[in-house]
Motif scaffolding. Structure first.
Motif, PDB file in Angstrom:
ATOM      1  N   ILE A  78      47.872   9.997  10.072  1.00  0.00           N
ATOM      2  CA  ILE A  78      49.363  10.330  10.334  1.00  0.00           C
ATOM      3  C   ILE A  78      48.986  11.883  10.699  1.00  0.00           C
ATOM      4  O   ILE A  78      48.695  12.837   9.910  1.00  0.00           O
ATOM      5  CB  ILE A  78      50.041  10.358   8.987  1.00  0.00           C
ATOM      6  N   THR A  79      49.432  12.141  12.037  1.00  0.00           N
ATOM      7  CA  THR A  79      49.184  13.375  12.485  1.00  0.00           C
ATOM      8  C   THR A  79      50.359  14.436  12.056  1.00  0.00           C
ATOM      9  O   THR A  79      51.363  13.923  12.062  1.00  0.00           O
ATOM     10  CB  THR A  79      48.904  13.621  14.037  1.00  0.00           C
ATOM     11  N   MET A  80      50.063  15.748  11.662  1.00  0.00           N
ATOM     12  CA  MET A  80      51.217  16.269  10.973  1.00  0.00           C
ATOM     13  C   MET A  80      52.188  16.997  11.975  1.00  0.00           C
ATOM     14  O   MET A  80      53.189  17.354  11.676  1.00  0.00           O
ATOM     15  CB  MET A  80      50.528  17.566  10.213  1.00  0.00           C
ATOM     16  N   GLY A  81      51.832  16.939  13.239  1.00  0.00           N
ATOM     17  CA  GLY A  81      52.855  17.284  14.539  1.00  0.00           C
ATOM     18  C   GLY A  81      52.881  18.936  14.396  1.00  0.00           C
ATOM     19  O   GLY A  81      52.174  19.433  13.850  1.00  0.00           O
ATOM     20  N   ASP A  82      54.039  19.559  14.859  1.00  0.00           N
ATOM     21  CA  ASP A  82      54.221  20.818  14.576  1.00  0.00           C
ATOM     22  C   ASP A  82      54.708  21.453  13.218  1.00  0.00           C
ATOM     23  O   ASP A  82      55.517  20.880  12.628  1.00  0.00           O
ATOM     24  CB  ASP A  82      55.309  21.043  15.811  1.00  0.00           C
ATOM     25  N   ALA A  83      53.721  22.234  12.482  1.00  0.00           N
ATOM     26  CA  ALA A  83      53.980  22.433  11.281  1.00  0.00           C
ATOM     27  C   ALA A  83      55.026  23.099  11.050  1.00  0.00           C
ATOM     28  O   ALA A  83      55.611  23.494   9.962  1.00  0.00           O
ATOM     29  CB  ALA A  83      52.387  23.202  10.928  1.00  0.00           C
ATOM     30  N   ALA A  84      55.711  23.611  11.826  1.00  0.00           N
ATOM     31  CA  ALA A  84      56.898  24.585  11.611  1.00  0.00           C
ATOM     32  C   ALA A  84      58.324  23.655  11.900  1.00  0.00           C
ATOM     33  O   ALA A  84      59.070  24.120  11.534  1.00  0.00           O
ATOM     34  CB  ALA A  84      57.068  25.751  13.063  1.00  0.00           C
ATOM     35  N   GLY A  85      58.038  22.477  12.066  1.00  0.00           N
ATOM     36  CA  GLY A  85      59.111  21.587  12.009  1.00  0.00           C
ATOM     37  C   GLY A  85      59.211  20.765  10.815  1.00  0.00           C
ATOM     38  O   GLY A  85      58.596  20.964   9.868  1.00  0.00           O
ATOM     39  N   VAL A  86      59.732  19.596  10.716  1.00  0.00           N
ATOM     40  CA  VAL A  86      59.951  18.548  10.048  1.00  0.00           C
ATOM     41  C   VAL A  86      58.916  17.782   9.480  1.00  0.00           C
ATOM     42  O   VAL A  86      59.091  17.003   8.530  1.00  0.00           O
ATOM     43  CB  VAL A  86      61.269  17.779   9.749  1.00  0.00           C
ATOM     44  N   GLY A  87      57.955  17.711  10.355  1.00  0.00           N
ATOM     45  CA  GLY A  87      56.949  16.640  10.137  1.00  0.00           C
ATOM     46  C   GLY A  87      56.241  16.519   8.921  1.00  0.00           C
ATOM     47  O   GLY A  87      56.053  15.440   8.287  1.00  0.00           O
ATOM     48  N   PRO A  88      55.875  17.797   8.281  1.00  0.00           N
ATOM     49  CA  PRO A  88      55.322  17.816   6.813  1.00  0.00           C
ATOM     50  C   PRO A  88      56.108  17.068   6.043  1.00  0.00           C
ATOM     51  O   PRO A  88      55.695  16.273   4.974  1.00  0.00           O
ATOM     52  CB  PRO A  88      55.028  19.139   6.616  1.00  0.00           C
ATOM     53  N   GLU A  89      57.412  17.420   5.853  1.00  0.00           N
ATOM     54  CA  GLU A  89      58.507  17.106   5.041  1.00  0.00           C
ATOM     55  C   GLU A  89      58.631  15.503   4.963  1.00  0.00           C
ATOM     56  O   GLU A  89      58.862  14.712   4.081  1.00  0.00           O
ATOM     57  CB  GLU A  89      59.854  17.800   5.257  1.00  0.00           C
ATOM     58  N   ILE A  90      58.933  14.885   6.171  1.00  0.00           N
ATOM     59  CA  ILE A  90      59.112  13.564   6.442  1.00  0.00           C
ATOM     60  C   ILE A  90      57.730  12.829   6.170  1.00  0.00           C
ATOM     61  O   ILE A  90      57.930  11.459   5.870  1.00  0.00           O
ATOM     62  CB  ILE A  90      59.595  13.102   7.739  1.00  0.00           C
ATOM     63  N   ILE A  91      56.635  13.287   6.396  1.00  0.00           N
ATOM     64  CA  ILE A  91      55.212  12.692   5.795  1.00  0.00           C
ATOM     65  C   ILE A  91      55.382  12.362   4.395  1.00  0.00           C
ATOM     66  O   ILE A  91      55.140  11.385   3.868  1.00  0.00           O
ATOM     67  CB  ILE A  91      54.181  13.237   6.385  1.00  0.00           C
ATOM     68  N   LEU A  92      55.805  13.614   3.658  1.00  0.00           N
ATOM     69  CA  LEU A  92      55.675  13.356   2.184  1.00  0.00           C
ATOM     70  C   LEU A  92      56.670  12.402   1.722  1.00  0.00           C
ATOM     71  O   LEU A  92      56.379  11.630   0.708  1.00  0.00           O
ATOM     72  CB  LEU A  92      55.714  14.754   1.793  1.00  0.00           C
ATOM     73  N   LYS A  93      58.040  12.548   2.229  1.00  0.00           N
ATOM     74  CA  LYS A  93      58.949  11.507   1.993  1.00  0.00           C
ATOM     75  C   LYS A  93      58.527  10.196   2.087  1.00  0.00           C
ATOM     76  O   LYS A  93      58.815   9.271   1.210  1.00  0.00           O
ATOM     77  CB  LYS A  93      60.265  11.774   2.544  1.00  0.00           C
TER      78      LYS A  93
ATOM     79  N   ALA B 292      44.882   3.098  13.242  1.00  0.00           N
ATOM     80  CA  ALA B 292      45.849   3.324  13.823  1.00  0.00           C
ATOM     81  C   ALA B 292      46.430   4.614  13.534  1.00  0.00           C
ATOM     82  O   ALA B 292      46.019   5.343  12.799  1.00  0.00           O
ATOM     83  CB  ALA B 292      47.062   2.342  13.866  1.00  0.00           C
ATOM     84  N   ILE B 293      47.118   5.187  14.664  1.00  0.00           N
ATOM     85  CA  ILE B 293      47.533   6.509  14.451  1.00  0.00           C
ATOM     86  C   ILE B 293      48.972   6.627  14.532  1.00  0.00           C
ATOM     87  O   ILE B 293      49.882   5.895  15.224  1.00  0.00           O
ATOM     88  CB  ILE B 293      46.981   7.299  15.540  1.00  0.00           C
ATOM     89  N   CYS B 294      49.668   7.251  13.680  1.00  0.00           N
ATOM     90  CA  CYS B 294      51.256   7.752  13.533  1.00  0.00           C
ATOM     91  C   CYS B 294      51.548   9.033  13.720  1.00  0.00           C
ATOM     92  O   CYS B 294      50.770   9.734  12.836  1.00  0.00           O
ATOM     93  CB  CYS B 294      51.648   6.937  12.108  1.00  0.00           C
ATOM     94  N   THR B 295      52.454   9.466  14.576  1.00  0.00           N
ATOM     95  CA  THR B 295      52.475  10.939  14.758  1.00  0.00           C
ATOM     96  C   THR B 295      53.655  11.361  14.423  1.00  0.00           C
ATOM     97  O   THR B 295      54.764  10.880  14.789  1.00  0.00           O
ATOM     98  CB  THR B 295      52.149  11.392  16.599  1.00  0.00           C
ATOM     99  N   ALA B 296      53.657  12.557  13.694  1.00  0.00           N
ATOM    100  CA  ALA B 296      54.970  13.418  13.420  1.00  0.00           C
ATOM    101  C   ALA B 296      55.394  14.104  14.679  1.00  0.00           C
ATOM    102  O   ALA B 296      54.219  14.446  15.703  1.00  0.00           O
ATOM    103  CB  ALA B 296      54.902  14.150  12.313  1.00  0.00           C
ATOM    104  N   PRO B 297      56.474  14.627  15.029  1.00  0.00           N
ATOM    105  CA  PRO B 297      56.823  15.305  16.330  1.00  0.00           C
ATOM    106  C   PRO B 297      56.118  16.519  16.357  1.00  0.00           C
ATOM    107  O   PRO B 297      55.831  17.465  15.585  1.00  0.00           O
ATOM    108  CB  PRO B 297      58.539  15.468  15.824  1.00  0.00           C
ATOM    109  N   LEU B 298      55.950  16.707  17.761  1.00  0.00           N
ATOM    110  CA  LEU B 298      55.517  18.001  18.120  1.00  0.00           C
ATOM    111  C   LEU B 298      56.365  18.902  18.984  1.00  0.00           C
ATOM    112  O   LEU B 298      57.429  18.168  19.490  1.00  0.00           O
ATOM    113  CB  LEU B 298      53.979  17.972  19.014  1.00  0.00           C
ATOM    114  N   ASN B 299      56.565  20.077  19.363  1.00  0.00           N
ATOM    115  CA  ASN B 299      57.341  20.789  19.967  1.00  0.00           C
ATOM    116  C   ASN B 299      56.760  21.060  21.330  1.00  0.00           C
ATOM    117  O   ASN B 299      55.748  21.715  21.276  1.00  0.00           O
ATOM    118  CB  ASN B 299      57.805  22.468  19.246  1.00  0.00           C
ATOM    119  N   LYS B 300      57.611  20.768  22.467  1.00  0.00           N
ATOM    120  CA  LYS B 300      56.841  20.943  23.899  1.00  0.00           C
ATOM    121  C   LYS B 300      56.634  22.642  24.116  1.00  0.00           C
ATOM    122  O   LYS B 300      55.540  22.921  24.615  1.00  0.00           O
ATOM    123  CB  LYS B 300      57.691  20.225  24.735  1.00  0.00           C
ATOM    124  N   GLU B 301      57.496  23.369  23.716  1.00  0.00           N
ATOM    125  CA  GLU B 301      57.483  24.888  24.164  1.00  0.00           C
ATOM    126  C   GLU B 301      56.216  25.387  23.378  1.00  0.00           C
ATOM    127  O   GLU B 301      55.548  26.128  23.917  1.00  0.00           O
ATOM    128  CB  GLU B 301      58.942  25.535  23.777  1.00  0.00           C
TER     129      GLU B 301
END
Length: 331
Positions: A9-24, A118-127
């Motif tokens: 599970i990739t953490m995605g953008d750490a400034a977003g909600v990725g880490p939180e939804i992964i834990l939940k 397999a890989i499951c990805t949390a969201p990243l931010n394009k900017e």
């Protein structure tokens, strides 16, 4: 538990909600019963995120997949240690954008080496991704380049509906220009092969038209269906694929949700995304098909406006994990 698939599970953008939804999501006992989850990211960020969501899970930093214990009550994190623990939630950060790329890059290499099922990805931010030095439109294009894949497509999956796209992140005029028989055929074939690998013995595939009423025998448009779609459908039919089309999109999605078809081939972004998101933003999953590895993702963004509040909904992440397990190679 040792026979369960390992899902990275990739953490995605750490400034977003990725880490939180992964834990939940990982707090849910169902997820622990269907896979061995391994977060690829920063252990310090995951520990901070649990202060927002209060799952009570303990973060276990590891350096290799083999070090992960997959114990109840713990979250194993392949710790790349790229970010400061006090990274500001909800803010565009070049550092976080670069880190999101590095997490994905590591996950791809591990999957290609067979260490992840397999890989499951949390969201990243394009900017943030672009500011971090990685000018890609999104996950899909990164994955294609890292795996050397030229023939791929985006598939969206929601309860009772799967949609695969001929074109995605381009303007509508450009999309119509890009649609051509070889591409349509390849997407039909990708849809068929993906569902076959997932255990659907004879996938039923429906193909959208481009124009209203699928052109209605030349009444609408300039013969796009006849020129761009019908040759592809006929070729697939000759190969024994159960496919119908082009069909009017305004009724096709109702028929697919009803169960007439296993998957819909959409011609452009909004034609496919709209119906899936009407069924619920919290239940949609993004799947990249055609890659040599399995990749699923949440179908929402980084939600910077609520990052750090603990409010983010984990339903899409849980569904993405379920889909990753379902599509992972069976041995």
């Amino acid at each position: 538990m040792s026979d369960l698939p390992i899902i990275g599970i990739t953490m995605g953008d750490a400034a977003g909600v990725g880490p939180e939804i992964i834990l939940k999501a990982l707090k849910d006992p169902e997820i622990q019963h269907i896979c061995r989850p391994l977060v690829i990211g920063d252990a310090a960020i995951m520990e901070r995120a649990d202060r927002f969501v209060r799952t009570g899970l303990k973060v276990n930093p590891v350096r290799t997949v083999s070090e992960a214990g997959f114990r109840r009550g713990y979250v194993d994190v392949l710790d790349l240690d790229l970010l400061p623990a006090d990274l500001e939630p909800g803010q565009i950060s070049a550092q976080a954008g670069d880190a999101a790329f590095r997490y994905l890059e590591r996950a791809v290499h591990l999957a290609l080496d067979g260490e992840l099922s397999a890989i499951c990805t949390a969201p990243l931010n394009k900017e943030a991704l672009h500011k971090g030095g990685h000018p890609y439109p999104g996950h899909t294009e990164i994955l294609a380049e890292l795996t050397g894949t030229e023939d791929y497509s985006m598939m969206l999956s929601a309860p009772r509906l799967k949609v695969i796209h001929v074109t995605t992140h381009v303007g509508l005029i450009d999309a119509v220009r890009m649609i051509e028989p070889k591409r349509v055929y390849r997407v039909i074939r990708l849809a068929h092969d993906t569902l076959k690998r997932a255990g659907v013995s004879e996938p039923k595939i429906a193909v959208c038209g481009i124009n209203p009423h699928a052109g209605e025998n030349g009444l609408f448009g300039n013969g796009e269906e006849e020129e761009k779609i019908i040759p592809a459908v006929e070729k697939a039919e000759r190969e024994g694929i159960r496919v119908k089309g082009p069909l009017p999109a305004d009724t096709l999605f109702f028929r697919a949700v009803r169960g007439d078809f296993d998957i819909v081939v959409a011609m452009y972004h909004d034609q496919g995304h709209g119906p899936v998101k009407v069924l619920g933003l919290d239940a949609g999953v993004n799947i990249t098909v055609g890659l040599p590895i399995i990749r699923t993702s949440v179908d929402h963004g980084t939600a910077f406006d609520i990052a750090g509040t603990g409010q983010a909904d984990e339903k899409s992440m849980k569904e993405a994990l379920r889909q990753a397990v379902e599509l992972a190679p069976k041995s």
